[in-house]
Design a protein around this motif. Structure first.
Motif, PDB file in Angstrom:
ATOM      1  N   ARG A  16       0.704  -9.179  -6.075  1.00 58.84           N
ATOM      2  CA  ARG A  16       1.842  -8.636  -5.323  1.00 58.84           C
ATOM      3  C   ARG A  16       2.369  -9.646  -4.303  1.00 58.84           C
ATOM      4  NH1 ARG A  16       1.584  -2.331  -4.879  1.00 58.84           N
ATOM      5  NH2 ARG A  16       0.409  -1.836  -6.747  1.00 58.84           N
ATOM      6  N   GLN A  27      -0.335   3.868  -2.273  1.00 58.72           N
ATOM      7  CA  GLN A  27      -1.625   3.437  -2.820  1.00 58.72           C
ATOM      8  C   GLN A  27      -2.701   3.613  -1.761  1.00 58.72           C
ATOM      9  OE1 GLN A  27      -1.962   2.183  -6.037  1.00 58.72           O
ATOM     10  NE2 GLN A  27       0.199   2.717  -6.222  1.00 58.72           N
ATOM     11  N   GLU A  47     -12.225  -4.080  -3.525  1.00 55.36           N
ATOM     12  CA  GLU A  47     -11.112  -3.174  -3.253  1.00 55.36           C
ATOM     13  C   GLU A  47     -11.004  -2.931  -1.760  1.00 55.36           C
ATOM     14  OE1 GLU A  47     -11.129   0.447  -5.427  1.00 55.36           O
ATOM     15  OE2 GLU A  47     -10.515  -0.549  -7.275  1.00 55.36           O
ATOM     16  N   ASP A 103      -5.044  -7.462  -7.143  1.00 57.07           N
ATOM     17  CA  ASP A 103      -3.752  -6.771  -7.043  1.00 57.07           C
ATOM     18  C   ASP A 103      -2.950  -7.311  -5.865  1.00 57.07           C
ATOM     19  OD1 ASP A 103      -4.123  -5.059  -9.234  1.00 57.07           O
ATOM     20  OD2 ASP A 103      -5.055  -3.502  -7.986  1.00 57.07           O
ATOM     21  N   PHE A 151       0.808  -1.220   0.000  1.00 60.93           N
ATOM     22  CA  PHE A 151       0.000   0.000   0.000  1.00 60.93           C
ATOM     23  C   PHE A 151       0.846   1.276   0.000  1.00 60.93           C
ATOM     24  CE2 PHE A 151      -3.366  -2.921   1.100  1.00 60.93           C
ATOM     25  CZ  PHE A 151      -4.473  -2.365   0.469  1.00 60.93           C
ATOM     26  N   ARG A 171      -6.041   2.418  -2.265  1.00 66.57           N
ATOM     27  CA  ARG A 171      -6.861   1.209  -2.304  1.00 66.57           C
ATOM     28  C   ARG A 171      -6.261   0.245  -3.319  1.00 66.57           C
ATOM     29  NH1 ARG A 171     -11.239   1.773   0.595  1.00 66.57           N
ATOM     30  NH2 ARG A 171     -12.464   0.082  -0.289  1.00 66.57           N
ATOM     31  N   LEU A 172      -6.376  -1.055  -3.040  1.00 62.25           N
ATOM     32  CA  LEU A 172      -5.942  -2.101  -3.959  1.00 62.25           C
ATOM     33  C   LEU A 172      -7.027  -3.164  -4.036  1.00 62.25           C
ATOM     34  CD1 LEU A 172      -2.230  -2.608  -2.833  1.00 62.25           C
ATOM     35  CD2 LEU A 172      -3.000  -1.588  -4.980  1.00 62.25           C
ATOM     36  N   SER A 173      -7.152  -3.766  -5.191  1.00 63.39           N
ATOM     37  CA  SER A 173      -8.122  -4.854  -5.336  1.00 63.39           C
ATOM     38  C   SER A 173      -7.537  -6.134  -4.751  1.00 63.39           C
ATOM     39  CB  SER A 173      -8.470  -5.066  -6.811  1.00 63.39           C
ATOM     40  OG  SER A 173      -7.369  -5.628  -7.497  1.00 63.39           O
TER      41      SER A 173
END
Length: 66
Positions: free
Chosen positions: A30, A19, A51, A26, A16, A21-23
């Motif tokens: 990662r 970032q 998300e 994602d 993060f 927000r991440l799905s």
């Protein structure tokens, strides 16, 4: 705090970084790239689609029964 949770917290800090927000997809990509432990990958793979903000992702992974 278990080693798995520490590993996940460190992963989320890195994922993060910069970032908001991440799905879940994602996070899965990662996590694979970060070569996390099997238990950490299992928790991330079990996240419901959607998300997440960092705190939401951490809470959701801690709540999972794996």
């Amino acid at each position: 705090m278990t080693d798995d949770i520490r590993e996940l917290d460190a992963f989320l800090d890195d994922a993060f970084d910069g970032q908001e927000r991440l799905s879940s997809a994602d996070l899965q990509r990662r996590a694979i790239a970060a070569d996390l432990s099997a238990m950490a990958l299992t928790r991330i793979d079990a996240l419901p689609e959607g998300e997440y903000a960092q705190d939401e992702a951490a809470e959701a992974m801690r709540a999972l029964e794996v």
